[in-house]
Design an enzyme around this catalytic site. Structure first.
Site, PDB file in Angstrom:
ATOM      1  N   ARG A   1      -1.741  -6.670  10.259  1.00  0.00           N
ATOM      2  CA  ARG A   1      -2.098  -5.432  11.179  1.00  0.00           C
ATOM      3  C   ARG A   1      -3.452  -5.083  10.812  1.00  0.00           C
ATOM      4  O   ARG A   1      -4.251  -4.605  11.565  1.00  0.00           O
ATOM      5  CB  ARG A   1      -0.950  -4.168  10.976  1.00  0.00           C
ATOM      6  CG  ARG A   1       0.195  -4.598  11.697  1.00  0.00           C
ATOM      7  CD  ARG A   1       0.806  -3.291  11.950  1.00  0.00           C
ATOM      8  NE  ARG A   1       2.560  -3.339  12.138  1.00  0.00           N
ATOM      9  CZ  ARG A   1       3.060  -3.157  11.317  1.00  0.00           C
ATOM     10  NH1 ARG A   1       2.875  -3.136  10.041  1.00  0.00           N
ATOM     11  NH2 ARG A   1       4.578  -3.509  11.536  1.00  0.00           N
TER      12      ARG A   1
ATOM     13  N   THR B   1       3.265  -7.973  -1.520  1.00  0.00           N
ATOM     14  CA  THR B   1       2.987  -8.151  -0.245  1.00  0.00           C
ATOM     15  C   THR B   1       2.465  -9.369   0.220  1.00  0.00           C
ATOM     16  O   THR B   1       1.557  -9.873  -0.583  1.00  0.00           O
ATOM     17  CB  THR B   1       2.333  -6.777   0.524  1.00  0.00           C
ATOM     18  OG1 THR B   1       1.727  -7.129   1.776  1.00  0.00           O
ATOM     19  CG2 THR B   1       0.759  -6.718  -0.557  1.00  0.00           C
TER      20      THR B   1
ATOM     21  N   ASP C   1      -3.533  -7.471   0.610  1.00  0.00           N
ATOM     22  CA  ASP C   1      -4.714  -6.546   1.250  1.00  0.00           C
ATOM     23  C   ASP C   1      -4.653  -5.274   0.134  1.00  0.00           C
ATOM     24  O   ASP C   1      -4.829  -4.158   0.488  1.00  0.00           O
ATOM     25  CB  ASP C   1      -4.314  -5.758   2.450  1.00  0.00           C
ATOM     26  CG  ASP C   1      -2.746  -5.185   2.616  1.00  0.00           C
ATOM     27  OD1 ASP C   1      -2.026  -5.458   1.667  1.00  0.00           O
ATOM     28  OD2 ASP C   1      -2.526  -4.505   3.610  1.00  0.00           O
TER      29      ASP C   1
ATOM     30  N   ASP D   1       0.827  -1.082  -0.107  1.00  0.00           N
ATOM     31  CA  ASP D   1      -0.002   0.004  -0.013  1.00  0.00           C
ATOM     32  C   ASP D   1       0.858   1.329  -0.179  1.00  0.00           C
ATOM     33  O   ASP D   1       0.560   2.127  -0.869  1.00  0.00           O
ATOM     34  CB  ASP D   1      -1.015   0.087   1.142  1.00  0.00           C
ATOM     35  CG  ASP D   1      -1.753   1.230   1.396  1.00  0.00           C
ATOM     36  OD1 ASP D   1      -1.466   2.178   2.094  1.00  0.00           O
ATOM     37  OD2 ASP D   1      -2.793   1.342   0.512  1.00  0.00           O
TER      38      ASP D   1
END
Length: 319
Positions: A171, A125, A129, A103
């Site tokens: 997270r 990643t 996400d 991101d």
């Protein structure tokens, strides 16, 4: 375009090297000069780059991590930092940039795009996400690493009639916990996207005990809280003794799976095709087995969602 560059940024993920390899070799196939930028955006601001040849990316497709290295940079978030990076790109005659990362890396590419420099984002990643793609480079490898760990820990949990809490990365996104928990047969999965009640967790554990089950696995995404905290709450509120295992950075390393290598190769090749056609400001991904691309600035306005139904399915199958 005749001269492009590629960098990796943010947390490393298995398959980044396969993506770098694809960018370099696809670029050379189209008679382009391809430069590797070292240490991510931090290196870009220092002009830390060199031309890569076919041999530069030989024997790396199977390696985890990134041969270009990676770093996080607060300075690059500023206009001054971005302008320094643009100066080095233009002084070296670079006409387009491929950014492989998550991101934050996409946001950096978006900033350069807004300043008129063509960038292409590749989703690298383990968290899976990034909106606009079903899977990110590195997720499948991390998933298999976690599933392997769950299988091993279950052996011990069974031998000692214990409940284990396995803390995994994530997270803000629970994909690693959700997918690995479902694949590993976890009795309970806790992810940031879904609220949970410890009483419900205990109800599920007690149902298992009542039918003769003597061990349980709880998979916990770090965004929900730490395994230590959860273990303390279960002991204080319900007198339940647990053992914990925090997998940590083992999830980021290792040889990328075949799926991650193929995904990285396809996405890297598409990124070069876009730049070769003079197109920038795009985010490349895969949806429904097809390679697609979106506006990189617009895609950042969306929030990636966990796959509908997987969480419910995991609860139904772990009764």
């Amino acid at each position: 375009m005749k001269k492009i560059a590629v960098l990796t940024s943010g947390g490393d993920s298995p398959g980044m090297n396969a993506a770098v390899r694809a960018v370099v070799r696809k670029g050379i196939f189209h008679e382009m000069d391809v430069y590797g930028v070292y240490q991510g955006y931090a290196g870009l601001m220092e002009g830390n780059m060199k031309k890569l040849e076919l041999g530069s990316v030989g024997d790396i497709i199977h390696r985890g991590g990134t041969i270009l290295y990676t770093a996080r940079s607060e300075e690059f978030k500023t206009d001054e930092g971005q302008n320094k990076a643009l100066t080095h790109l233009r002084n070296n005659g670079i006409e387009g940039l491929v950014v492989i990362g998550g991101d934050g890396s996409y946001r950096g590419a978006g900033k350069l795009t807004e300043k008129g420099f063509p960038c292409i984002g590749l989703p690298g990643t383990i968290d899976n996400d990034i909106p606009g793609t079903d899977f990110t480079i590195g997720f499948d490898t991390a998933l298999n690493t976690v599933v392997s760990a769950i299988d091993k820990i279950r052996d011990t949990a069974t031998s000692h009639d214990r409940t284990f809490i396995i803390e995994v990365m994530g997270r803000h996104a629970g994909d690693i916990a959700l997918w690995s928990g479902l694949a590993g047969g976890a009795e309970t999965i806790l992810i940031p996207e879904r609220k949970h009640d410890l009483s419900d967790v205990m109800v599920r554990l007690k149902k298992g005990i009542e039918r003769g089950k003597k061990h349980s696995i709880i998979v916990l995404a770090e965004g929900v809280g730490s395994a230590d905290e959860l273990a303390s709450k279960l002991k204080d509120q319900f007198s339940l003794e647990t053992r914990i295992s925090v997998l940590g950075h083992i999830q980021r390393g290792g040889t990328p799976t075949g799926l991650d290598r193929v995904l990285a190769s396809r996405l890297g090749a598409r990124a070069v095709e876009l730049l070769f056609d003079g197109k920038g400001g795009r985010a490349v991904g895969m949806q429904n087995q097809k390679i697609i691309d979106h506006d990189i600035i617009e895609i950042l306005k969306h929030k990636d969602q966990v796959v509908e139904g997987l969480y419910t399915l995991s609860q139904q199958l772990s009764i």
